[in-house]
Scaffold this active site. Structure first.
Site, short mmCIF file in Angstrom:
data_model
loop_
_atom_site.label_atom_id
_atom_site.label_comp_id
_atom_site.label_asym_id
_atom_site.label_seq_id
_atom_site.Cartn_x
_atom_site.Cartn_y
_atom_site.Cartn_z
N CYS A 64 -0.28 -0.59 -2.35
CA CYS A 64 0.85 -1.22 -1.67
C CYS A 64 2.21 -0.87 -2.24
O CYS A 64 3.23 -1.28 -1.69
CB CYS A 64 0.73 -2.74 -1.63
N ASP A 65 2.29 -0.20 -3.33
CA ASP A 65 3.61 0.12 -3.82
C ASP A 65 3.62 1.48 -4.50
O ASP A 65 3.93 1.61 -5.67
CB ASP A 65 4.11 -0.96 -4.78
#
Lengths: 193, 478
Positions: B96-97
């Site tokens: 997610c990042d």
């Protein structure tokens, strides 16, 4: 009785004494014997005459006896020292010797030169290089424009063809290969050790 | 390398969930993922001891004013990144990042390490069933500029151009731009990048189709959609191809992706990037598999397996177990194959992944591929070779190669187990009767297994997979 003599004949054709081969090459007698086993396996895979035919060589390399390939052809031809269309055991050992990790670089460089000198003129010509590049691109299903290919070939010649005569001679190749050791990585097979 | 929002989210999560998550991270073992050595916790804090990566982050490199990465290096980074993301997804974990400051370069400068475990999210049935946590997932996760379904491409874009494909101060406009896939390729893109220009558009493009069922303007949905196996596998292919083109010294064994131009630096901090010397024609030539004589000795191995199979036939009816140890990019893996003969015609091959390193990996990988093979008429010709379960065993989109020998091509009967809703299609595109490579691509309810080998003839081989075995946390994981 006839059976025995034919067996001996088979063995005689192309078979060489491991002791002699070991003396001539980097391999030990044991290793030559191990290579003989490998040789037997390959040579009995299609045409069971104890000699490695091109189809068998291709089968061993690609697991496919029909795969036409410029480089496999080249390697086969170079292995086939006597140029009789088959690789005999002695030829097999002597040729694989070049790929031994302990074999001097100079021999590997020379072998690579002969490999790339497709027409055996003693030079790697521009045409030959282009042909090889195209073969590789084709093989890997990569499409490059003709311009791009020309550019690659030109670039390479700029680097390798020191005297600028449009072909790479063996001295130029030596210098080029020494500068680009990555080019010789295929010339060494770690498993031979 | 930290993300404020990520940390915040962590603290909102129940403690057990945090520990669960860290536990997962603890057991993630991948050469391109930063390694967690030790985890300690007090009531208030959690201490994580991780690998020290000396090369610094890609972001600091870009910021240090050295300009963009050379294209070749960028492809190398992309290649490793896609493999990493792929690996994450295979475990049901979403980073997610992913962005340049979460990508570190190791001391050798050859390998990237994905860091920042602040946010990775594990999608489990449990999680999805909890309404509170699913709403958590809807929280904005990650760094907005990199919230796109295919973060890898965005990272790639940034590395190659030092520009964000989507950049806008105003959050709303930014998300809108991302949603519309509104970005521009720059005029000075090289030939390779120009070719690439067409590709990422389809990859970057947010997965509208799948998102329709959800709240369509929910950003986090998009980052979840990044699991789209299609795009990650196609990206992988592109990255691999490009890397082959560019990285002349790339190890042919696939197991060691290397960042050839990023050389180690004596100083800590930003790595020094040397321009890759232009690739010459001979570099291309030696990359050919045909020039690799390693195959000669492979015949020995094949013979060995053939022997095993002969033995297998002898003891037909009994269980037979073959264990293959792999030491591939995903770390040491132990794979065992059990072969059962059900009826004279039907043979079942059960491939189990056994984790070698961390036993807990079995939690992720308690996945089984169960395959029924219909024996060809010529029983003696049936040979089954399981070989080279490749770099990405747990990965869905990467290939699981099972070499199946003769007889396979005759198996064109399709079996559907009762539980199977949609057909499982095997496409055999094989150039050799002797060997076929299984490429397993599976996604949601339909598992498509493609036997892919550049080759002459195409046949369709169908083999059912027991979906119950493959269903794992709502997704198919092999």
């Amino acid at each position: 009785m006839g059976c025995v003599s034919s067996k001996q004949l088979k063995r005689a054709q192309g078979y060489e004494d491991p002791n002699i081969l070991a003396k001539e090459t980097t391999f030990s007698v044991n290793e030559v014997e191990a290579l003989h086993e490998l040789y037997n396996k390959i040579s009995q895979s299609i045409i069971k005459d104890g000699l490695i035919h091109k189809e068998e060589f291709q089968l061993a390399l690609f697991r496919n006896s029909n795969k036409k390939n410029l480089f496999a052809d080249r390697i086969f031809d170079l292995f086939d020292l006597k140029r009789n269309g088959v690789i005999e055991f002695g030829e097999f050992v002597r040729s694989l010797n070049i790929f031994h990790p302990d074999t001097p670089m100079a021999e590997k460089i020379a072998f690579a030169f002969r490999l790339y000198d497709l027409r055996g003129t003693g030079f790697i010509e521009r045409e030959e290089l282009k042909e090889m590049v195209l073969a590789i691109l084709n093989e890997s299903e990569l499409v490059l424009s003709d311009d791009a290919v020309e550019q690659i070939v030109d670039q390479t010649f700029k680097q390798a063809d020191l005297n600028g005569d449009g072909k790479i001679d063996s001295e130029e190749w030596k210098a080029f290969a020494s500068k680009n050791p990555g080019l010789l990585k295929n010339m060494t097979l770690p498993y031979l050790k | 390398m930290t993300t404020g929002m990520g940390k915040l989210l962590l603290f909102l999560l129940p403690h057990s969930w945090v520990m669960h998550e860290i536990d997962i991270m603890h057991h993630v073992r991948h050469p391109n993922i930063i390694c967690i050595h030790e985890i300690m916790s007090t009531k208030l804090s959690i201490f994580v001891v991780m690998e020290f990566v000396t090369g610094g982050s890609l972001d600091s490199y870009l910021a240090s004013g050295n300009g963009s990465l050379h294209e070749a290096s960028t492809w190398c980074v992309l290649h490793q990144l896609v493999l990493t993301v792929d690996y994450y997804h295979s475990l049901g974990v979403y980073h997610c990042d992913i962005k340049p400051n979460n990508i570190l370069i190791d001391a050798t400068g050859n390998t990237i390490k994905v860091a920042d475990f602040g946010l990775p999210t594990l999608v489990t049935d449990t999680l999805l069933s909890l309404s509170s946590t699913s709403s958590l997932l809807k929280a904005i996760s990650g760094t907005p500029m990199f919230i796109t379904p295919e973060v890898c491409v965005v990272v790639f874009f940034v590395l190659a151009t030092i520009r964000f494909p989507f950049n806008q101060r105003d959050g709303t406009i930014l998300y809108h731009k991302i949603w519309r896939c509104d970005y521009r390729c720059l005029p000075w893109f090289s030939v390779g990048l120009k070719g690439f220009k067409e590709i990422p558009r389809s990859i970057i493009e947010p997965n509208h189709g799948n998102s329709n069922s959800n709240d369509s303007d929910d950003e986090s949905t998009m980052s979840l959609e990044s699991s789209s196996e299609d795009s990650s596998s196609s990206l992988l292919e592109i990255a691999q191809q490009q890397q082959c083109v560019y990285c002349s010294h790339m190890d042919t064994s696939v197991s060691a992706p290397s960042l050839t131009t990023l050389e180690s630096t004596r100083h800590l901090g930003a790595p020094r990037v040397h321009w890759l010397k232009s690739m010459n024609a001979f570099d291309i030539i030696v990359s050919s598999p045909s020039l690799n004589l390693t195959g000669l000795s492979r015949s020995q191995r094949t013979a060995l397996v053939a022997k095993i199979i002969t033995k297998l036939e002898e003891i037909a009816g009994h269980e037979y177990q073959v264990s293959i140890e792999l030491n591939e990019i995903r770390g040491a893996l132990l794979v065992s194959a059990r072969i059962f003969k059900l009826t004279p015609e039907l043979i079942m091959v059960k491939v189990c992944k056994k984790a070698a390193g961390a036993p807990n990996q079995l939690v992720f990988g308690g996945n089984r591929l169960t395959t029924f093979l219909r024996q060809s008429i010529h029983k003696s010709r049936l040979e089954l070779i399981i070989k080279e379960l490749p770099l990405t065993w747990p990965a869905i989109s990467s290939s699981l190669k099972i070499i199946l020998a003769t007889g396979m091509a005759n198996m064109n009967h399709i079996y559907y187990p009762g539980s199977l809703k949609s057909p499982v299609r095997f496409t055999l595109n094989d150039d050799a009767m002797m060997s076929n490579a299984f490429r397993i691509l599976s996604r949601h309810d339909d598992a498509a297994i493609t036997l892919k080998h550049r080759g002459v003839h195409t046949a369709t081989v169908a083999t059912p997979l027991l979906l119950s075995d493959l269903h794992y946390r709502g997704r198919l994981i092999l």
